[in-house]
Each structure stands twice: as C-alpha cells, then as structure tokens.
Design a protein around this motif. Structure first.
Motif: not given
Lengths: 754, 329, 502
Positions: A604-608, A619-621, A645-651, A666-668
């Motif tokens: 099992y994989v657990l994500v918050v 977890d994304i943060n 991104t190319d503009r250096g953003e975390y999106r 990301y997918k999970m």
C-alpha cells in the motif's frame, strides 16, 4: 503593630520552620501550576500521544513493557525500514522508555490499573514539576537571596520555551532530558563548591542518565569542560575543581559508554574531545601546582608553565592529527551544522528539511520567553558582582546556549533554563532592594547607616581593583516608600502579564496534537477532524498483518504506532539512500516507480492530501524535499528543475510541468479528486488553484481507501497482470481508452523558497 | 564549410573515413587553443563551429552573462570555479586523451545563440557528447546542467562531467595554494605574538577587568537573542522598502526579520536590562534622597515605555497577540 | 474437522463446569451426554401436528417448531428427542422449549447429546446426527397429548450470493432448509412457513405437489408456506434452498467481553464491553470508493455497511465512552434524559463486508438502581441485564460471550441465576486499586447468543461483611504511617564521613 503579633512565627527556630513550610508549599504549588498548564490538549481533545516521534517512543515503551528489558535492549525491529530492518535497541536513547516502564511497573506493583498510554502522555508534565524543583536548587546555589530560587522555579514552570516540548502527550526525549540537564548542572555546581567526590559521582550518575535519555547530552559534555577551562584560565584552579571534574569525567564517561547507541563515541568522536582535553589539562595543571608548592623558585614556575603550554599544544595537535587520520570520527553532520551554519543546507537535505533545525528569528525568543528575554542580560550582569565559580558557570552557559539557540530553533530548549535562572536573579535582587520595610535614615550619618544596612560598605580602593563600576559606592537603600511602591507594583504587573502571556501561548500555539485536528463549526462548537486515525485504524484492521506501507518518512512512526504495519522509511532517518528511494518512487513516472515498489514488496502507498480541507501540511507541499533528497542520489533520473515551469514556478494546475503531472505523488494526490466537484469548479484549497477537470489516471496502483476529509489516501499496488500485459495497457483496456481534454491555463502560483 | 560537411556525410560508405579528417583537425586545433588559454572565449560563430556535428570529442560550454548590467551574481560567483576547473583539466591531460573542450560564451558575444537556445536564465552549462568516434552517443542534443541549488564548486561540476566521460581520464581539480594568504596569516600571528609579549603588562589590567568581560558577554548575548544568527544564515536584507518608496523597519511575518530590525531590538533589550541593572544596583547606592527618587522614577518610566513599545512591536509581528501596555497600542 | 472442534469444546466445558460451587440457582449447561453410535431414540412419540416457522427477517435464521406430541408407548414417557446435524449442532443457539398451552410455565430442561461412531483407531469421531433431549416436567401418560413450543437460532447460517458485490449493489442471501421438519418421530401432519424480510425472492426450490396436496410453496406477501404434508417417517428430509434480498449488514461479534464492576464505596456500578466485530456481508468486488460513499450519504439507501450502532442503555447511565485500540472515537453521541439513555456510536469508517472493527464501550450508573440489600444480615442482591449490546433492526449474533461480574473485595457466598443458556461459570480473584486479597469475580460464559436475548436479566446474590469494607482504608493508613516512620528514621541517621573531633 502586626509585627509583634506575627513575631513568634518569624523569629528563631519556629521562624525557620515556618519559612521552610512556606517554601515547601510554594514549591508544591509551582509544580502544580507547571503540570496544570500543560494539560490543555488533554482537556480539549483526549489523552493522546502527539505528533510524530512520540509515537515511536510510545511503541518502544509498549515493547519494553511487554517483552522485558533485555529483549528491549537487543530489539531488532523488522517492521520498519523494510527490508533492511532496524537495530532499534542499539540505536535509540532508552532513558525515556525505561523511565516510564519503571513507573508503570511500580504502579502495577501497587495494583493500580494504569494504562501505559496515560503514563506516557503525562510523563512530560510530571517531569516539568521536577524541573521546576531542580531549577530552584540550582538557583539557590547561585544567590543568597531566598526569593531567587522560588522565582526561578516559577519561571521555569511556566516558560513557554520549555512548555513547547513538554505538554501532555509530547512524549519525547526532551520530556525528561531538561530535568536531567538542570539537575546535572545543579550537582556539578554543588560538586565544584564543595570539591566533594560524592557530589561529583552523583553528577556523573545523572549525567549517565542524561546520556541515556537525549542526544543533547553533548551540550553538558562540552559545557562543563568549558566551565573548567575558563576557571583555569582565570587562574582559579583549585583542588576542589580537580576532584570534582576528575570524578565527573571518569565516572561520567564510563556511565555514558554503557549506552549501546553511544558506545565508544566518548573516546572516538570530536564532540567529546574537549572533555578529554580538559581532563588532560587539569592533570598537567594539578601536577604543576603540586610541584610549585614543593619548589618555590620563581624561574622554575615559569619553566613549568611553559612546559604545560607545550604539552597542551602537543596533545592538541595530536588530537587534530588523529581526527584528520580518521581514528577519531569527525563531527557528525547535525553537530557540525551548528558551527558551519551553511553546511546542512548543501550536504544534508534531510536535516535541512526539518523545520525545527531552522535558525531562530527574534520573535521566537520573545514568544517563548517574553520579559525574561530582557531580564536575562541584567541577571547575567548581576553574576559579575561576586564572580565566584558558580557565577562563571552561569555566564558561560548563557553565552553558549544563546549562540546555539540562535542557530537552531529546537535548542531554545537548552537556553530556557538559564534564562529563567538569570531573570530570577535580576527580579529577586530588585525585590530584595525594594521590598525592605525599613528605610535608611536621611543622610548626615550615612557612614553608620551603611553599616546598619547589613552590607558593610566596601572600601573604595578594594572596589576599584575588581568589582563592577556600578558597585563602587556603598549600599544605602531606598528612602521613600513611594519609589518602593512604584517599582514593586510595576514589576508585579509585568509578572502578571508574563503569566497571561504564557497561558495564552501554551493554549494557542503548543497544545494541539497534530494527529487530531480541530476546526470550528459555524455555531462555534468544536469539530474534530480525525482522518489520520480513521485511515490508520482501517489499515490496522483490514489489511494483512505484514502489508508493507510506503509513505513519506514523516508518517513512518505513526503508521508503526497506530496502524501497526511495516513501513519503508520513518522519522529515524538513518538511511538516506532508502529515503531517497522512496522519494524517487514518489517523484518519478509510474513506469519507473512500479518496479521500485515491487522490489520493496510494497503493498500500500499512503499519501497525505490537504486539498479538500485546506490542510497545508500535506505531501504536495513537502514534495520538493522528496525530489531534492532523491536527486541527491540519482541526479540523472530525478531533477528538481523539471518540477518548475520555465518561469521557475511550482505549479499543480494545468500549468504544471509534465514531470510534475506524471509523478506518482501528483497522480495519487489528485486521483478522482475532481469528481467531487461540478465540472469546471475543481479546486485545490491549499494551493488555491483550479485544477483540470480530467484528473490523472493511475495504472499501477488503485485507490484502496480515502479518509472522510480526504486528508489520507491509501492506494493498493496492483499485482502483475494475469494476462501478462503491462499494467498500463491492461488498465487502458479496462478503461476503454478515454481521451483527455486540454483546458486553458489559470493564473500561476509562484514558488515560495522553503 | 557546412555545405562541404553535409556533402561528406552524404557519401555514406566513405563518410566515416572522410569525415574524420577535418574533425580531427577541429579538435586538435581547439585543443591547442585550449592549451594556450582555457576555457575558450567563444562567440556565435566559434560556438557553432565548435558544437557542430559531427564531432568525435566532447564540449562543455558555459553560457553566462558576466556584465554588471545583467546583474547575474551567480555567473560571477561561478566564473572563477569554472576557470579553475577548465585550466586544471586541460593541464591534466595535455595530450587531450579525454577529448574534452571547455568553452565560455558570454551573452554579449552570443546573443543569437542564447536566442536560438531560447534561454532566459544564465548561467547554463551545456555538455555535448561526441557524435562519431569511439565514444559516440547517438543523440547529439546537449545535456544541460542547471544551477538550481545555488553556486556550484568546481568539484561538483567536475564530478558531473566525469559521469558522462566513462573510461576516459578525469584530471582532478587542483586548487593552487594561496601563498599570499598563508604568508599574511603567519605574519599576523607573529605580529600578534610579539605585540602581546611587549604589551602584556599593559594588557593585563584590561584582560582582568570585569567590566570589559561583562560588556563583551552582554553584547554577545544581546546579539544572539535578537536573531543575529538568523541574519547571518538567511542573509536577510538590512532594510526592506515598503510599497510607497519608504523604508519599513520591521519585516512582516513571524519568522522573518530585517537586519536593522534586530539592531533596534537589541537596543530595546539593552536599554531595558540597563534600566533594570541601575534600579537594582545603582539606585540603592545613591546617597541623596532627591536624586534617588528622581532616578527611580526615570528608570521605571524607561522600563515601562520601552516594554510597552516592545509589546507593540511584537503585536506588529504577530497579528493575534492580545496583550499590550499604554502608551503604545 | 467440525466434530473434533466440538470434542474440544465439550471437554473444555466439562473442565470449566467443575469449578462452579454448589447451590447455584441455575446450573450451566454441563457436559453433553455421550452415547454410543448404536443409540436411536425409542419411537415412543409421534407428532400429531407440527408447524415449523422459519423467520429470515433478521441477519440470522430464527426457527420455531410448534408440535403436538402424542405418547404412543404403553408407559408414561418424559424424554422427547430432537435431531440435529453436527453442523447445526455447532451453530445452534438459544434452544428453548416451553409448553404452548400455559405460557407462564417454566422452560423445560434440555440436554445436548453427542453420539460417537465406534472407535476408529485412536481418535473417536462423531456421527452426523446429534440429539437434544427434552425432559418433560411431568411424564406424559400413554395416548395423552402435549403441545411443545421449541425455538432456536442458527448463527452464521446465512451466506451472501454472489459473495462479492459492488459498493451500491443489493445483497442476496441463501439459506438451505428442509420442507419436512427434522424429527426423530413419525409426523402425521406438518407444514413449514418461511418469513422473508421482503417480497423479492428471486430463487427458491419448488416442491412438486404430492397426492392431493398442491405444489409448494404458496406465497402470501413475504411469507412462503411449504406443505401441508401428510404422514412423514422419522428423519425424512426434503431440502429446500431459498435466495432472497437482504441489503443489510450481517453483524457478527466473534467475541464479547463484558465487565460489570460493583463498588460499594463509590456507590457506582461500571460497565465495560469489548467487542470484536466483523461484518459477514458480501465483500466489495472493487476497492472502496470515497466519492461514491460521500455522494450516497445524502439520500442514504440500504447498504451492507455498518454505519452506526445504537445502544439503548438503562435510564440514568452516565459518562459513556467509545474507544478503540488507538484512542477515543469522537463520532459518538449520547442522548440522556428522564425517559431514555441512548448511546449512538459510529465506527471510524463504514464497516463493509469482510471488514473488522473491534471497539470498546463503557459507562457508569448509580449502584442503587441495581443493588438491593437483603433485610437482615450482610446479603446483597444485584440485578443487571445479562446482555446490553447494540439494538439493530437487522440483529446481531454473538459467537462467544464472557461476562465478568466483579464484586467488592471480600464478597463471599456468591450465587447467580439467569435464563440465558450458559456453558460455564466460575469465580476467581481480581486484584486492582490497591487490593490486598483481591475482589471476587464471577465469570459466566455463553456461546451462540443473539440479540433477542438482550433483556434477559442476571441476578447475583452475595454476602459482604462490614469489616471487609474497612480493610482498604486501614491498610493504606498503616502503610503511609510506616512510610513516614521509615523516612524519619533514615533522615535522622548521620552518614557524613568526617572525624568527629572537629
């Protein structure tokens, strides 16, 4: 007059007893206050173990209680760090568990049916009461004023800087370590003052206890030698010093070497070398003093001094040489990063990623210590009045601790005791001056006045040589009642504000068990968000006993403690590569992660995921840290750059980079998320962005459980396909090959650097 | 030239043989240049020539913008490391066994290249694998090295390059020993020693003076407890301008601060504790009642006002903080 | 394997039953009698008329047999036998027999029989037919008739088909029964009625009509009737399989530990119940989907998941708690007023088929409501419900119940009486809260119980001498006194190492 009535109680033997009883009851009250102020979380929520590390300690304690001491001592834990396992018995500080285990068995012997959990939860508050008492003793060694000790105890009892790590439920090593720290220092001071081997041995004993309880013992190991060194440099070498230090060092080192986790470090690692060096230095100086006492000749003395310096230099060089050649281990990263402050950020991302290893900004000091922080320097200055050995200790401690606390937030803990002591010295000296009932008569015959005032005026000449500029004049006292009243009342009001502050801080900042979240309903009633335990309980009840759970290391201890399932990594970050492996699995494409998960037998994989609730600690943060740590091991396969991104953003919205969108994490996190919302309104409430209506598709894992508020999502790793296809094609076959639409971009979210 | 190369390539069977000749020359000539001065200073044309396929050698090009007007601090920080790396590498194999050429292309010389590569950021390190020859790599797109985690040391880049050059010599980076610095240090040490030995008798009273030590330790404590280490580690700005062109002394946010801010705080703390000390030690030693009365009032007033100011500052930093004292709300 | 299981069970019961002291008002179901395989009940009776009612409205089948028996022997008889397969014997529960004519007559005495096949090698195994023997209170004279009402349940006898369904699908259960009621005697006239929870019964066996009697079953709404049939010889079987809709959870408690602690000093009685609960309903064919669940909750359709459990407690119950192994579960509500005290608990997650959810609940109550002092002497009477589990419309089955009544320290001469069929009872000592000797604990064990027996009461009588009440305070007082004395003694010692001259 009232005095005559009360006289018999304040004079002579009865008076002593009255004061004794008064003092005792005050101390008891202080302890009660200290304990009570730490029970917010128990009253608001329940008696529960708090955030992360405590869950491991709790689990270890349960193991100790159920399997006995020797099994605990050589406990090999195969349910963590799968498949490596962990030699837990040899890699932890057993002091905490053994303490609560002993308490548990003692109570059981009295047939009191107490639950081990409650002992663990209430251990920290209980010991905070003891800490207050230890501070009282310590301060009494520092000053003759009877009020200083009580004040220090009171401060220590309610100072948020200490409460932050000792509220009910934060069952961590610091819970008992701070008491041991203060008490060891008290014993040390006692030993130095009396030069008695017994106190030295006691000090060593508690030092050993401290070593068994907390990694912070290194602070003592370096502070006491520093104290001695300073004293020697001040030409204060004395047999007292020699006896106490040698007793402490010899016994203390032996005691510390009994802990498997410490083992031979005391003679092999640089953290401990200062103690050894000072030990050698003391031998030399002692020898020289001895010879000098025998041989009065002046030149011989200088010769000896030169000899001492020579030997000291040589031995120092030897130490350096050994360190370079590797016989003596160089500083561990965590310790080294205290000196070279940039070190961790570059070389040890795991250490740098922990929030409590960040440097301290000034509001944190004020938040944790309020007015003590400005009484602190005053108290230290007062220590210069009569600069006896113990006052020197306070000065050294203050400077060292304030440096450390400035470098690392969590070391605020070691600063707090000395701040309380120093502030108490300042306040007590104020009170003693301004609470004297009898005022001096008006000048004219102030010469006799000074004498009658208790402290004989020091002759100016004597004062000039040493002593502070501010103490040159003889002590007179305060004349008018008005000034007394004004100062005392002002001080009282400040202290009241301090109490309010402490209560406020404790209840608002330090009393939430991060396992259970509380939110307010519209009608103001408290609503409990219990997703963590919901998911953990589900895991515990409805998965195989040995199902391997893969999650980011933050949750390893909780899964071990609450879900009782094997984990790949946990908060004991001893194996960077293994953590990086998990990071890689989380941050790469499914095709890459699946083999990794198969190889590690992950079930099992657990994500918050906080997107639905706006829970920011998800977890994304934390994702970038996973990427960085993975990149440290596989620089070619995982690149932090690709997540910007190319503009250096975390999106995370449509603007996210392909690497981001294809990463397993990301997918999970966003799988099926948008089916909750009407089309076009799918929103992530943490990042505050709108998401594409068509969420990601998963081929190699399937959603197994999602908690009520979506905070925890558990995915089951699919088994190999029966028809022998690769999972991607199998899944797409079942799905019937849906097509994705593309949606126009939204406003970007700019990356915030840590 | 290009046409010729294309022609040569088109002659399939002979291509390998035929193409080698000029290529070999290309590397050797670049290598000889490199021996003279490395990294090679490139411009658009040379860059195109150097990186044009086919090549049987590897190229590392640093695309940078050194001029002050671009304000690329990273470029300037990395440049010496880069020079050190390339020089030590080229010295390392004079015969050019590693078949690696270092080049630097500054933005001013290579605007077109920057545009063609579509680069907004500098510096960027490009690594071109050989397309023909023993170590040929099929796809000849350059590998890109990003300076995401701050300035890199020569060793880090060296290891990165070495990863792509298996079974070829990797000359180590050898930093030149800084003789000047060593000499300076030794001289200063000697000077201090002599100075001490001469001035010792005069120094002793100063060293043994309590006030000096008290001052030193108090200053140290004040520095540390007002977050000086935070400034040191996070390299925070001294002041930040607020939107309206003015200067905001206090940075917003609980875990954030300015350089000036900490100094103000240190001053406040210092004043408060000095007032406390004088109340505790100085005032009771004043023999004249009047002056004493005045002193008490003054010092208590100072404490009161300063503390209230401190609370108000803290309320500024931490929104929901409920406590305050007059006069500052 | 089942027979062996029974054997061990039997032995354990036998051993457990030894330690019950004499003079209990109700005897626990002691060891089943063991008979040779040659045993056949003598054909002393015949069933004049028999109605077999099978109630499938709950999550366990509840059967009742109303039979008019007639003594066909020449001598009075008082032993009537009912046959069961060993499979049924393992899961049967709450078998009770009473006289239909006068309802307030006491329950008849029943005994279970084990019949062995002849020894084969070392291990003996059982024949497939076992018997219950009903002991008629007064022997039945020849030619005389009597009407018996026999009722019992089977646990975990209903199985979902298909065994795995999707989250929102309907669930269908299968139950196998016999159109002819099992009997050790010839039956002249009988019929079998099956009550279904709903009218949707997609599949059922059709028994062709025999000489005159129409083909079975006849349906009236949700009630199916097989028969009536004419004379049927002993032991005849006509298997019938029915499959009907039942979209509710099948709550199965494999183990219930119920503690009742009586404290005279505190005037308080504390209940704690530990459940090991699992849902026998059809498992999920796919993984659990939260989206679907969340969308369902608005209009909540019948589901096989356990969402909520309701405990109607005695009025006046106080401070209830609902925890599981990792701490307090915040999703519980307690409604208490003058008329009712309802504890409504929600598991942390919906418990679907095949999922487990062990938990514990507990509450306190005022002792006066449960305890009465016997006039004169030191005797007390405690009256508590034997079982206070949740009350669900679909019913709950308990495989094994262990009830502990912890009486105050020094209570003696403990006796109990209950109408719940027990398998063992024992008294032991339970030390807690600084007990010196320990408290008397009465442990009762019962198997195969369903929530129909919820309100059966348990009456415990015991003696509690006054002195026993004062033991603990005295002990504590003396201990502390001695502690002080010791402290004073140690404190007054002088352990300093110095020459006494100076």
């Amino acid at each position: 007059m009232a005095e005559t009535v009360a006289d018999p109680f304040f004079k002579g033997n009865t008076g002593r007893n009255t004061r004794g009883i008064l003092r005792l009851s005050i101390l008891v009250l202080i302890a009660a206050a200290a304990i009570a102020s730490r029970l917010f979380s128990v009253i608001r929520f329940e008696s529960i173990i708090h955030e992360f590390d405590p869950w491991f300690n709790f689990r270890a304690t349960k193991y100790l209680v159920s399997n006995g001491f020797y099994d605990f001592w050589d406990w090999f834990d195969d349910r963590t760090w799968h498949p490596l396992g962990r030699v837990t018995g040899g890699t932890l500080y057993p002091g905490l568990m053994v303490t609560s285990g002993a308490i548990y068995h003692a109570l059981r012997a009295l047939t009191i049916p107490v639950d081990i959990r409650n002992i663990c939860v209430l251990l920290a508050p209980g010991f905070s009461g003891l800490t207050a008492f230890a501070t009282y003793l310590f301060t009494n060694e520092m000053s003759t004023s009877p009020s200083a000790g009580l004040l220090a105890a009171a401060f220590m009892g309610i100072a948020p800087g200490y409460i932050s790590r000792s509220v009910a439920g934060s069952y961590d090593n610091e819970a008992i370590a701070i008491f041991l720290l203060v008490f060891t220092f008290y014993l040390w001071i006692k030993a130095v003052k009396l030069g008695s081997a017994m106190w030295g041995a006691l000090c060593a004993l508690f030092y050993g206890y401290m070593v068994s309880a907390w990694g912070g013992y290194v602070f003592i190991t370096n502070l006491i030698p520093l104290h001695v060194f300073v004293l020697v440099c001040m030409g204060r070498f004395s047999p007292r010093l020699y006896v106490s230090y040698c007793t402490w060092y010899a016994l203390g080192t032996l005691a510390s070497m009994q802990i498997p986790f410490v083992g031979f470090l005391p003679i092999r690692s640089s953290e401990h070398m200062s103690a050894l060096g000072v030990f050698g230095l003391l031998q030399l100086v002692g020898f020289v003093e001895f010879v000098r006492s025998g041989v009065p000749s002046k030149q011989f003395g200088t010769l000896l001094r030169g000899f001492v310096l020579l030997v000291f230099g040589i031995s120092f060089g030897g130490l350096v040489l050994l360190t370079v050649s590797g016989v003596i281990a160089p500083w561990t990263g965590r310790f080294y990063s205290l000196w070279d402050t940039g070190y961790a950020k570059i070389h040890i991302p795991i250490i740098a990623s922990v929030s409590e290893h960040q440097p301290t900004a000034w509001p944190a000091y004020f938040f944790d210590l309020n007015l003590l922080i400005w009484l602190f320097p005053a108290g230290v200055y007062l220590c210069f009045q009569k600069l006896a050995d113990e006052q020197v200790f306070v000065v050294v401690y203050s400077i060292l601790a304030s440096y450390f606390s400035g470098v690392m937030v969590r070391l605020m803990l070691t600063l707090t005791p000395i701040v309380c002591v120093a502030a108490a010295l300042a306040v007590s000296s104020l009170l003693d001056t301004y609470l004297l009932l009898k005022s001096p008569e008006y000048p004219g015959d102030s010469a006799t006045e000074a004498g009658s005032n208790g402290t004989p005026a020091p002759s100016k000449k004597a004062a000039k040589q040493d002593g502070l500029r501010s103490m040159r004049q003889p002590l007179v006292g305060i004349y008018t009642t008005f000034s007394k009243m004004s100062v005392v009342s002002a001080l009282t009001s400040y202290l009241l504000i301090f109490v309010l502050h402490c209560t406020w801080v404790t209840s608002n900042a330090y009393s939430s068990p991060s396992v259970v979240l509380a939110s307010r309903m519209p009608d103001g009633s408290q609503h409990i968000i219990d997703d963590y335990r919901e998911a953990y309980q589900w895991l515990r009840q409805n998965t195989a006993e040995d199902a391997k759970i893969m999650s980011w290391w933050d949750y390893g201890y909780q899964i071990g403690g609450m879900a009782d399932r094997p984990t790949l990594v946990d908060n004991n970050t001893w194996n960077n590569t293994h953590i990086a492996t998990v990071g890689k699995a989380m941050s790469s494409r499914e095709e890459v992660s699946y083999p990794i998960m198969r190889q590690h037998e992950v079930d099992y994989v657990l994500v918050v995921f906080g997107g639905l609730l706006g829970y920011s600690g998800d977890d994304i943060n934390k994702f970038l840290w996973m990427v960085r740590i993975a990149e440290g091991i596989w620089p070619d396969e995982v690149k932090e750059r690709d997540f910007f991104t190319d503009r250096g953003e975390y999106r995370v919205d449509e603007g996210a980079t392909e690497t981001m969108k294809n990463s397993l994490m990301y997918k999970m996190s966003y799988y099926n998320y948008c089916t909750l919302f009407p089309p076009g309104q799918c929103q992530d409430r943490v990042r505050g962005v709108k998401l594409p209506d068509v969420g990601p598709t998963l081929n190699t894992v399937e959603e197994a459980f999602t908690s009520e508020n979506w905070i925890i999502r558990i995915f089951k790793v699919k088994d190999l396909d029966n028809a022998g296809r690769d999972l991607a094609s199998a899944a797409s076959f079942e799905r019937g090959n849906k097509k994705k639409k593309t949606i126009k971009k939204r406003g970007p979210k700019v990356l915030r650097v840590e | 030239m290009h046409f010729l190369k294309g022609l040569l390539l088109s002659l399939l069977p002979a291509a390998a043989l035929a193409a080698k000749k000029p290529v070999v020359d290309k590397f050797s000539q670049f290598h000889t240049k490199a021996l003279a001065s490395t990294p090679l200073k490139l411009d658009d044309s040379v860059y195109a020539k150097l990186t044009a396929a086919p090549r049987n050698y590897s190229v590392v090009v640093l695309l940078t913008a050194m001029e002050a007007r671009f304000g690329c601090a990273l470029c300037r920080e990395f440049q010496p490391e880069w020079d050190l790396l390339s020089s030590s590498w080229t010295k390392g194999d004079k015969k050019g066994d590693s078949r690696l050429v270092f080049g630097t292309l500054d933005f001013v010389d290579g605007k077109n290249t920057f545009q063609s590569l579509g680069l907004q950021t500098a510096p960027v390190l490009l690594f071109f694998q050989p397309t023909v020859g023993p170590h040929a790599i099929p796809d000849n797109g350059p590998i890109r090295y990003d300076f995401t985690s701050g300035p890199q040391s020569a060793e880090q880049v060296h290891s990165w390059i070495a990863r792509y050059l298996p079974d070829r010599p990797h000359p180590q980076v050898n930093r030149p020993i800084n003789w000047v610095r060593g000499i300076a240090i030794t001289t200063t040490i000697l000077a201090t020693i002599t100075f001490l030995s001469v001035a010792w008798p005069y120094m002793v009273p100063i060293i043994q003076n309590r006030n000096v030590w008290a001052a030193i330790s108090l200053i140290a404590i004040l520095l540390f407890t007002t977050g000086h280490m935070f400034n040191h580690i996070r390299k925070v700005p001294y002041v930040t301008g607020d939107g309206r062109g003015g200067v905001s002394y206090f940075a917003g946010g609980f875990s954030n601060q300015n350089g000036l801010e900490t100094q103000i705080l240190a001053a406040i703390y210092g004043l408060l504790s000095f007032a406390t000390i004088s109340l505790a030690l100085k005032v009771p030693r004043i023999t004249d009642p009047k002056t004493q009365q005045v002193a008490v009032i003054v010092w208590s007033g100072v404490i009161f006002v300063m503390y209230s100011f401190l609370l108000s500052v803290f309320r500024m930093k931490n929104g929901g903080y409920p406590f305050w004292l007059p006069p500052f709300f | 394997m089942r027979p062996l299981a029974i054997a061990t069970a039997v032995l354990s019961f036998a051993s457990a039953a030894v330690c019950v002291e004499k003079g209990n008002l109700t005897k626990p179901l002691t060891s089943k009698l063991i008979l040779p395989s040659t045993f056949r009940p003598a054909q002393n009776f015949k069933n004049a008329n028999l109605v077999h009612i099978i109630n499938l409205e709950k999550s366990y089948p509840k059967e009742s047999i109303n039979v008019v028996i007639e003594n066909v022997a020449s001598t009075p008889q008082d032993e009537y036998f009912i046959p069961f397969t060993s499979q049924q014997m393992a899961t049967i529960g709450g078998l009770e027999v009473k006289d239909r004519k006068n309802p307030e007559s006491p329950l008849f005495e029943v005994e279970a029989f084990i019949i062995y096949l002849p020894l084969t090698g070392t291990n003996r195994c059982y024949s497939d037919t076992q018997f219950y023997r009903i002991h008629l209170p007064e022997p039945l004279a020849p030619k005389a008739q009597q009407t018996l009402g026999i009722s019992f349940y089977y646990l975990s006898a209903l199985n979902p088909l298909p065994a795995t369904i999707a989250q929102a699908d309907k669930q269908y259960l299968v139950y196998t029964l016999s159109a002819y009621c099992q009997s050790a005697y010839d039956t002249l006239k009988q019929k079998t009625e099956v009550k279904f929870p709903s009218t949707t019964v997609p599949e059922y066996t059709i028994v062709p009509g025999t000489k005159g009697s129409p083909e079975s079953p006849q349906k009236q709404g949700s009630k199916f009737t097989y028969g009536s049939y004419g004379e049927v010889p002993a032991g005849a079987v006509e298997p019938v399989k029915v499959r009907y809709e039942f979209t509710k959870p099948l709550i199965h408690v494999s183990e219930l530990e119920r503690d009742i602690e009586v404290s005279h000093w505190g005037g308080n009685i504390a209940f704690e119940e530990r459940y090991i609960m699992t849902n026998r309903a059809a498992n999920l064919s796919k993984q659990f989907s939260r989206v679907e669940w969340a969308s369902q909750t608005y209009y909540n359709p019948p589901s096989t998941a356990v969402k909520e459990l309701r405990f109607p407690l005695r009025v006046g119950s106080l401070e209830p708690y609902f925890t599981d192994v990792i701490g307090n579960v915040s999703t519980s509500r307690f409604r208490s007023n003058r008329r009712e005290a309802n504890l409504e608990i929600k598991p942390r997650y919906p418990v679907f088929g095949g999922w487990n959810y062990p938990f514990r609940v507990g509450w306190n109550a005022d002792l006066k409501k449960y305890l009465r002092k016997l006039s004169g002497g030191e005797g007390y009477v405690l009256n508590v419900p034997f079982l206070e589990g949740p009350k669900q419309p679909e019913g709950i089955e308990y495989e094994h119940i262990e009830l502990r009544v912890i009486l105050p320290e020094g209570a003696e001469n403990v006796q109990y009486s209950t109408t719940v069929p027990l398998v063992s009872a024992s008294t032991s000592l339970h030390r807690t809260f600084m007990d010196t000797t320990g408290r008397t604990a009465l442990t009762l064990t019962a198997i195969n119980i369903v929530d129909d027996l919820r309100d059966r009461e348990l009456i415990v009588t015991y003696d509690y001498p006054l002195l026993a009440g004062f033991r603990k305070p005295l002990v504590i007082f003396v201990t502390i006194l001695s502690l002080f004395a010791a402290a004073w003694g140690i404190g007054s010692l002088d352990v300093t190492i110095k020459n006494k001259r100076s």
